[in-house]
Enzyme design. Sequence first.
Site, short mmCIF file in Angstrom:
data_model
loop_
_atom_site.label_atom_id
_atom_site.label_comp_id
_atom_site.label_asym_id
_atom_site.label_seq_id
_atom_site.Cartn_x
_atom_site.Cartn_y
_atom_site.Cartn_z
N ARG A 1 0.82 -1.22 0.00
CA ARG A 1 0.00 0.00 0.00
C ARG A 1 0.86 1.27 0.00
O ARG A 1 0.41 2.31 -0.48
CB ARG A 1 -0.93 0.01 1.21
CG ARG A 1 -2.17 -0.84 0.98
CD ARG A 1 -3.10 -0.74 2.15
NE ARG A 1 -4.42 -1.23 1.79
CZ ARG A 1 -5.34 -1.57 2.68
NH1 ARG A 1 -5.07 -1.48 3.97
NH2 ARG A 1 -6.52 -1.99 2.28
N GLY B 1 -12.54 -4.20 1.44
CA GLY B 1 -13.92 -3.76 1.58
C GLY B 1 -14.33 -2.80 0.48
O GLY B 1 -15.42 -2.89 -0.09
#
Length: 399
Positions: free
Chosen positions: A41, A380
């Site tokens: 990330r 998500g």
Amino acid sequence: MSIRNLDDLLAEGVSGRRVLVRADLNVPLDKQTGEITDDGRIRAVLPTLGALVQAGAKVVVCSHLGRPKGAPDPQFSLRPVAGRLGELLGAPVHFATDTVGDSARSTVEGLADGQVALLENLRFNKGETSKDETERGTFADQLAAFGEAYVDDAFGAVHRKHASVYDVPARLPHVAGRLVLREVEVLSKLTGEPERPYVVVLGGSKVSDKLAVIEALLPKVDRLLIGGGMCFTFLKAQGHEVGTSLLEEEMVETCRNLLERSEGKIMLPVDVVAADAFAPDAAHDTVRADGIPSHRLGLDIGPETVAGFAAALSQAKTVFWNGPMGVFEMAAFANGTRGVAEAITKADAFSVVGGGDSAAAVRALGLDESSFGHISTGGGASLEYLEGKTLPGIAALEK
Ligand code: 3PG
Ligand code: MG
């Protein structure tokens, strides 16, 4: 999409201007050593940060890490992330030990053109995640004061209605960063007219977490392959005993209903690796999916299932994969995830890997990231995008 992006901001000129960047630097940390175990990330926001640095902006980066409860908590400090980010950028990152307090203010004020600061964890402040608009707004005002423009590159958090994601863009000129732009471009291909056959592979532990996305995907896909912990609730719905495997009793009826409505699109395991215990060295065997011994629990899909899933994947032109097929962190139960991942890389298909665990599995198993079409940084967020939900962070950029 009708959203301004980083190039629009760069075209206006950012030299000497303070630019506030929301990133998702929520990386996994080793519980013992506190070291970053997967920096995917951090690497994913380098294109945006690098372009701003090049253009001479004063770059103020903010992010959450983990789920602290609205107050400082050292185990969730972003300090190690500042170190790693500096290594990757090739220049030190100035770290503020608070988010909107004295340290943040002086760190931001001290930035020279082309320098980068990272603020401490947004979630050390109650206002970040508050349901109260005023409380969020007050925090958003403080954050917005650090920038003359706002860039959202936190794709992993766009499904959160949080101050830094939803309220700050209402207060500053705002654009989507390179990562957010790419993620939305890729995922919109899947919700639009994907090339067929379109095969989706879902794993992970809970059906309840994936129910909404299964409902949304079923009419769109040609095949839905289900592995991971959640397959046992489906096997139970088929009338099989699952021993001591993970089971969501209250979801069995829902799974039965899904199977009835799926027109044969859902493929379940035909064999599983069943073990005596949830442990790396537990005794284990491959058994038929309808013959799991009562004292054993399934921890991976079996080789015949992998072969069947691989055959379905070899036909695919579009693939979306979310969730590991087994407990891949333990070598004895990693073959299912590895086999499916390899089958995806071999398919002549546009493939998208969604989510933290699957992306981490790709890297932990030493697979070549570039052999996938796209590895999403959002778990998500990518699922909610595919469900067709309005994502607060994207909606805020559209305004
Ligand atoms: C994630 O890891 O899923 C994102 O960073 C969002 O984190 P959250 O689920 O704690 O909001
Ligand atoms: Mg999450």
